[in-house]
Design a protein around this motif. Sequence first.
Motif, PDB file in Angstrom:
ATOM      1  N   VAL A  66       0.678   5.004  -6.259  1.00 59.81           N
ATOM      2  CA  VAL A  66       1.952   4.469  -6.713  1.00 59.81           C
ATOM      3  C   VAL A  66       1.982   4.591  -8.229  1.00 59.81           C
ATOM      4  O   VAL A  66       1.041   4.188  -8.912  1.00 59.81           O
ATOM      5  CB  VAL A  66       2.098   2.980  -6.298  1.00 59.81           C
ATOM      6  CG1 VAL A  66       3.382   2.398  -6.835  1.00 59.81           C
ATOM      7  CG2 VAL A  66       2.044   2.859  -4.792  1.00 59.81           C
ATOM      8  N   THR A  92       6.463  -4.173  -0.173  1.00 59.72           N
ATOM      9  CA  THR A  92       6.351  -2.713  -0.047  1.00 59.72           C
ATOM     10  C   THR A  92       5.835  -2.400   1.359  1.00 59.72           C
ATOM     11  O   THR A  92       5.108  -3.196   1.944  1.00 59.72           O
ATOM     12  CB  THR A  92       5.408  -2.144  -1.133  1.00 59.72           C
ATOM     13  OG1 THR A  92       5.459  -0.737  -1.077  1.00 59.72           O
ATOM     14  CG2 THR A  92       4.001  -2.615  -0.974  1.00 59.72           C
ATOM     15  N   ASN A 141      -3.425   1.330  -5.419  1.00 58.88           N
ATOM     16  CA  ASN A 141      -2.055   0.938  -5.065  1.00 58.88           C
ATOM     17  C   ASN A 141      -1.892  -0.585  -5.067  1.00 58.88           C
ATOM     18  O   ASN A 141      -0.877  -1.106  -5.536  1.00 58.88           O
ATOM     19  CB  ASN A 141      -1.673   1.510  -3.706  1.00 58.88           C
ATOM     20  CG  ASN A 141      -1.440   3.002  -3.756  1.00 58.88           C
ATOM     21  OD1 ASN A 141      -1.329   3.585  -4.832  1.00 58.88           O
ATOM     22  ND2 ASN A 141      -1.381   3.636  -2.601  1.00 58.88           N
ATOM     23  N   SER A 175       1.483  -6.272   2.207  1.00 53.95           N
ATOM     24  CA  SER A 175       2.738  -5.525   2.073  1.00 53.95           C
ATOM     25  C   SER A 175       3.941  -6.464   1.991  1.00 53.95           C
ATOM     26  O   SER A 175       4.893  -6.194   1.260  1.00 53.95           O
ATOM     27  CB  SER A 175       2.915  -4.546   3.239  1.00 53.95           C
ATOM     28  OG  SER A 175       3.213  -5.244   4.434  1.00 53.95           O
ATOM     29  N   SER A 211       2.734   1.709   4.703  1.00 56.39           N
ATOM     30  CA  SER A 211       2.510   3.149   4.503  1.00 56.39           C
ATOM     31  C   SER A 211       2.408   3.484   3.020  1.00 56.39           C
ATOM     32  O   SER A 211       1.636   4.373   2.638  1.00 56.39           O
ATOM     33  CB  SER A 211       3.643   3.947   5.145  1.00 56.39           C
ATOM     34  OG  SER A 211       4.889   3.582   4.578  1.00 56.39           O
ATOM     35  N   THR A 212       3.141   2.775   2.175  1.00 52.83           N
ATOM     36  CA  THR A 212       3.046   3.002   0.731  1.00 52.83           C
ATOM     37  C   THR A 212       1.692   2.531   0.219  1.00 52.83           C
ATOM     38  O   THR A 212       1.087   3.182  -0.637  1.00 52.83           O
ATOM     39  CB  THR A 212       4.182   2.268  -0.014  1.00 52.83           C
ATOM     40  OG1 THR A 212       5.422   2.726   0.491  1.00 52.83           O
ATOM     41  CG2 THR A 212       4.130   2.520  -1.501  1.00 52.83           C
TER      42      THR A 212
END
Length: 169
Positions: free
Chosen positions: A65, A55, A5, A50, A58-59
């Motif tokens: 992704v 983003t 990710n 993040s 949690s992503t």
Amino acid sequence: MLNANIKTLRKSKGLSQEELAVKLNVVRQTVSKWENGLSVPDSEMLISISEVLETPVSTLLGENVAESTTDDLKAISEKLEVINLQLARRKVTRIKLLHWLFFSICAVIIIVFCILGVLNSPYLGWDYADPETAVLGTFFHSFEYLFVRAAPIILIGAIIGFFLTRKKE
């Protein structure tokens, strides 16, 4: 998941490992280790990552992704094309407005010159014993004096501007 990710989001933002490292105040090798799964960032660093990658945490920690598809790129390019067309129209509108502004300035200067020529400075024959007449005569004389000196320069500039902004076909 986290390593993939980070790598996917970094690439989607157009950042190199070095650029991401600079934004996070770490060395490039640290970013490389995160992306290769050799180490994991701490909680504070996850928050920083993040924020830089815009983003949620949690992503980053969640499922994989998906990389941008060609449909996303096509949609972006279509939006950019619409924006470019709008900007081009605005530019053409501004140039037309300037063109007619220069034309109007030329017309006003020529009309005022004609009026001054026809009037032939009538204030010169006035009786300046009356204070109100003296003030009004001084005003007219000052206007005529400044206009006759400044108007030719402004007229030349307006004529040049008129020809520079004309539509070229």
